[in-house]
Write an enzyme that holds these catalytic residues in place. Structure first.
Site, short mmCIF file in Angstrom:
data_model
loop_
_atom_site.label_atom_id
_atom_site.label_comp_id
_atom_site.label_asym_id
_atom_site.label_seq_id
_atom_site.Cartn_x
_atom_site.Cartn_y
_atom_site.Cartn_z
CB SER A 124 -11.13 -0.52 -3.19
OG SER A 124 -12.38 -1.10 -3.48
CE1 TYR A 148 -12.76 1.85 1.42
CE2 TYR A 148 -13.46 0.85 -0.64
CZ TYR A 148 -12.64 0.85 0.45
OH TYR A 148 -11.69 -0.13 0.62
CE LYS A 152 -9.00 2.29 0.53
NZ LYS A 152 -7.79 2.02 1.33
#
Length: 320
Positions: A124, A148, A152
């Protein structure tokens, strides 16, 4: 060819399945088997001569993927994830699904000797953050500003190292913000970027939680699926030692998105958008960069839309 997809019940997983079944081949090989995995059993496509195994499976449980990996798949698409706001709210859940599962997956590939298996993971734009240059390139350091993005980024480094060691043939594609997503708003911090277009075009109300001056780096669902398919075709020899990079997208402000909504849907569509600032969402999305050179992705044959109106037009054409 045998392909495994984690997160296959999600909207990207479903679109990827449809594309693969329609094409019936990948990387020049005939597709013979699909294994679809998610928390809920993914829909089984009408697949002709392709053998499809669809199962509900909690891949965060120890050894959950051993049986699948023992079948020695040729390509694994790792799409399973807990989205941004949910990962920020629940650190343990985010770590378990976004990082621990990735580690279990590459360790499983190592144990089963899957050095030739292409592992494509969806990462992402959230992996970036902090004090960034105005325009980023492929080697801009990762400094995520939310859990998040950190999960990642850790997964990216893990896949890169296992690929360096020859334990798996990894590729990490950092996805821009995807618009216009189908369905209903979800827990992703960027969910508003789809809902402020999708809902008004359907005659429904939507909330914009950020300042309209905010810029986003975006890509359509169809182009993301194109990139996932293309990612299995790119030779490991041309990828080189660093296996993660940003996909090409387009930079657009929220104000430009709303103006496009007015152009295609009129004042009646625009009237369905109301503005309710949300500091948590703006803090997450505002930490993501919005402009990239994408030299490496372009050289490898990945593509982007030319204009934001192309994205909205694709949504309207699909809905018609």
């Amino acid at each position: 060819m045998h392909i495994v997809i984690t997160g296959a019940a999600g909207f990207l997983g479903q679109r990827l399945v449809d594309r693969l079944v329609s094409a019936r081949e990948l990387a020049g090989q005939t597709l013979s088997r699909l294994t679809l995995i998610d928390q809920v059993e993914p829909n089984r496509p009408v697949s002709g001569g392709i053998t499809v195994h669809s199962q509900a499976l909690d891949i965060s449980q120890p050894g959950a993927l051993d049986e699948v990996l023992a079948e020695r798949p040729d390509v694994i698409y790792h799409l399973a994830a807990i989205v941004s706001s949910a990962a920020e709210e629940d650190l343990d859940l985010g770590m378990r699904v976004n990082f621990d599962v990735t580690r279990a997956l590459v360790e499983g590939c190592r144990r089963h000797g899957l050095s030739g298996t292409r592992l494509v993971m969806a990462s992402s734009v959230a992996a970036y953050g902090g004090n960034l240059p105005e325009i980023l390139d492929d080697m801009t350091a990762l400094h995520p500003q939310n859990s998040y993005g950190a999960q990642k980024a850790m997964s990216e480094l893990l896949i890169n190292d296992y690929s360096r060691r020859g334990l798996v043939d990894g590729l990490v594609l950092r996805l821009p913000t995807i618009v216009i997503r189908p369905g209903r708003p979800n827990a992703a911090a960027s969910s508003f970027a789809s809902s402020i277009l999708r809902e008004p075009l359907n005659g429904e109300d939507a909330v914009c939680p950020v300042d309209t001056s905010l810029n986003l780096f975006v890509m359509s669902p169809a182009t993301v699926v194109d990139a996932l398919v293309h990612g299995a075709n790119v030779s490991g020899d041309v990828l080189g030692p660093f296996r993660a990079f940003m996909l090409p997208g387009i930079t657009v402000s929220v104000a430009e998105m709303i103006e496009t909504l007015r152009e295609v849907g009129g004042e009646s569509a625009l009237a369905h958008v109301r503005y309710e600032p949300d500091g948590k969402i703006e803090a997450i999305v505002g930490s993501w960069p919005s402009s990239f050179t994408n030299l490496r992705a372009n050289k490898l044959g990945f593509r982007s839309e030319r204009d934001f109106r192309d994205i909205v037009k694709a949504f309207l054409d699909e809905r018609a």
